[in-house]
Design a protein around this motif. Sequence first.
Motif, short mmCIF file in Angstrom:
data_model
loop_
_atom_site.label_atom_id
_atom_site.label_comp_id
_atom_site.label_asym_id
_atom_site.label_seq_id
_atom_site.Cartn_x
_atom_site.Cartn_y
_atom_site.Cartn_z
N LYS A 42 0.99 -1.13 0.33
CA LYS A 42 0.04 0.09 0.07
C LYS A 42 0.98 1.30 -0.11
O LYS A 42 1.99 1.33 0.78
CB LYS A 42 -0.99 -0.06 1.46
N THR A 43 0.28 2.31 -0.87
CA THR A 43 1.20 3.49 -0.75
C THR A 43 0.27 4.72 -0.22
O THR A 43 -1.08 4.70 -0.43
CB THR A 43 1.45 3.72 -2.29
N GLN A 45 0.45 8.79 -0.12
CA GLN A 45 1.23 10.09 -0.58
C GLN A 45 0.95 11.28 0.01
O GLN A 45 -0.39 11.43 0.60
CB GLN A 45 0.82 10.20 -2.20
N LYS A 73 4.44 2.33 1.93
CA LYS A 73 5.25 3.11 1.03
C LYS A 73 4.78 4.55 1.15
O LYS A 73 3.62 4.75 1.38
CB LYS A 73 5.17 2.50 -0.26
N VAL A 94 -0.98 12.16 -9.44
CA VAL A 94 -1.10 11.15 -8.13
C VAL A 94 -2.36 10.17 -8.13
O VAL A 94 -2.31 9.12 -8.24
CB VAL A 94 -1.42 11.95 -6.88
N THR A 97 -1.86 7.07 -10.23
CA THR A 97 -1.07 6.03 -9.73
C THR A 97 -2.20 4.99 -8.73
O THR A 97 -1.75 4.03 -8.27
CB THR A 97 0.10 6.37 -8.87
N PRO A 99 -3.04 5.66 -5.36
CA PRO A 99 -2.59 5.23 -4.16
C PRO A 99 -3.74 5.05 -3.27
O PRO A 99 -5.18 5.39 -3.18
CB PRO A 99 -1.89 6.86 -3.67
N LEU A 102 -4.16 9.17 0.43
CA LEU A 102 -3.53 10.59 0.15
C LEU A 102 -3.84 11.76 1.13
O LEU A 102 -4.94 11.79 1.66
CB LEU A 102 -4.22 11.25 -1.11
N THR A 124 -9.42 6.20 -3.33
CA THR A 124 -8.40 6.55 -2.52
C THR A 124 -8.73 7.32 -1.28
O THR A 124 -9.86 8.11 -1.14
CB THR A 124 -7.34 7.50 -3.21
#
Length: 332
Positions: A42-43, A45, A73, A94, A97, A99, A102, A124
Amino acid sequence: MGTMGKAMKVGVLALLLLPATACGKSGTGTGTGSGSGNLSGKTVQLIVGVKDDPFYITMTCGAQAEAQKEGVKFSANGSAQWDVSQQRPIIDSVAATKPAGLLISPVDTDALTPDLKQLQDGGTKVVLVDTTVSDSSIGVSRISSDNEAGGKTAADALAKQMGDKGSAIVISVKPGVSTTDARIKGFQDQIKAAHPNITLLPVQYDNDDPAKAAQIVQSTVAAHPDLAGVFADNVKTAEGVAAGVNQAGKKGAIKISAFDAGPTQVQDLKNGTVQVLIAQDPAAIGVQGVQQAVAAIQGKPVQASIGTTLVAITSDNMNDPNVSKYFYKGSC
């Protein structure tokens, strides 16, 4: 300065109580739809308002450390200026991608809402950090200082430095920014209510440009010889206001109360150009932003609204470790 120091100790204590009050009003609930407890891959940002602003650098440091702790991440980005046209492409990039989470400091209360809604509808988990948008459906959590209360504290501190007389001006970034709008309101309301002998001049805006802030100070000094105080309500503005006061040869004569505590601002406080700084806790905003995003990703309850610490800093208390820990960073 000794009298000011005693007064500000009370201010610090009062402001340090703000987070508990804000959190006590916070609603809780998932507000997240389905989520997965597994954070593998998982990300999260972060999009900040201005990438080289010490406030946002400090926020990024806090968020980065917490993301590592949570095992997700992390990456951060931001525009060079406080500008919708610069932040929107970053949001779009963003969004491409996708994520899991956010954190974002939107630079306008309304203009970016469609972009954020589209990103949120795509799955997100959006957390608003520092600044917000008007649409209450955006964001699983909103994390910010009590900016209106900070504006009131700045007003009382500046009025005391001014001897409750003369003209005062607020210099800000631009209209339509949730945080600075609230600071202006708090400052103006408090001056009108508690300091009637001070003349409030119209608010002026510098578009987050220190050079323009310096020019505003110099032109205001020329037009209003009785100018005795300036409230600079963010990092870049404060840097420019201090420079403008020095350039006008008015160091010490024109008092400055400023929001934030970037490295340049702290130096201006040390050398006597600035009298009061209202420091936020951007690192904590970053930490809690990641925590709320991770909770939402996992389908756990989140806090809808979180208030963070404000601390009033003067030359009398700036060397106290319990105060100096709120100085902002120039890098991680």
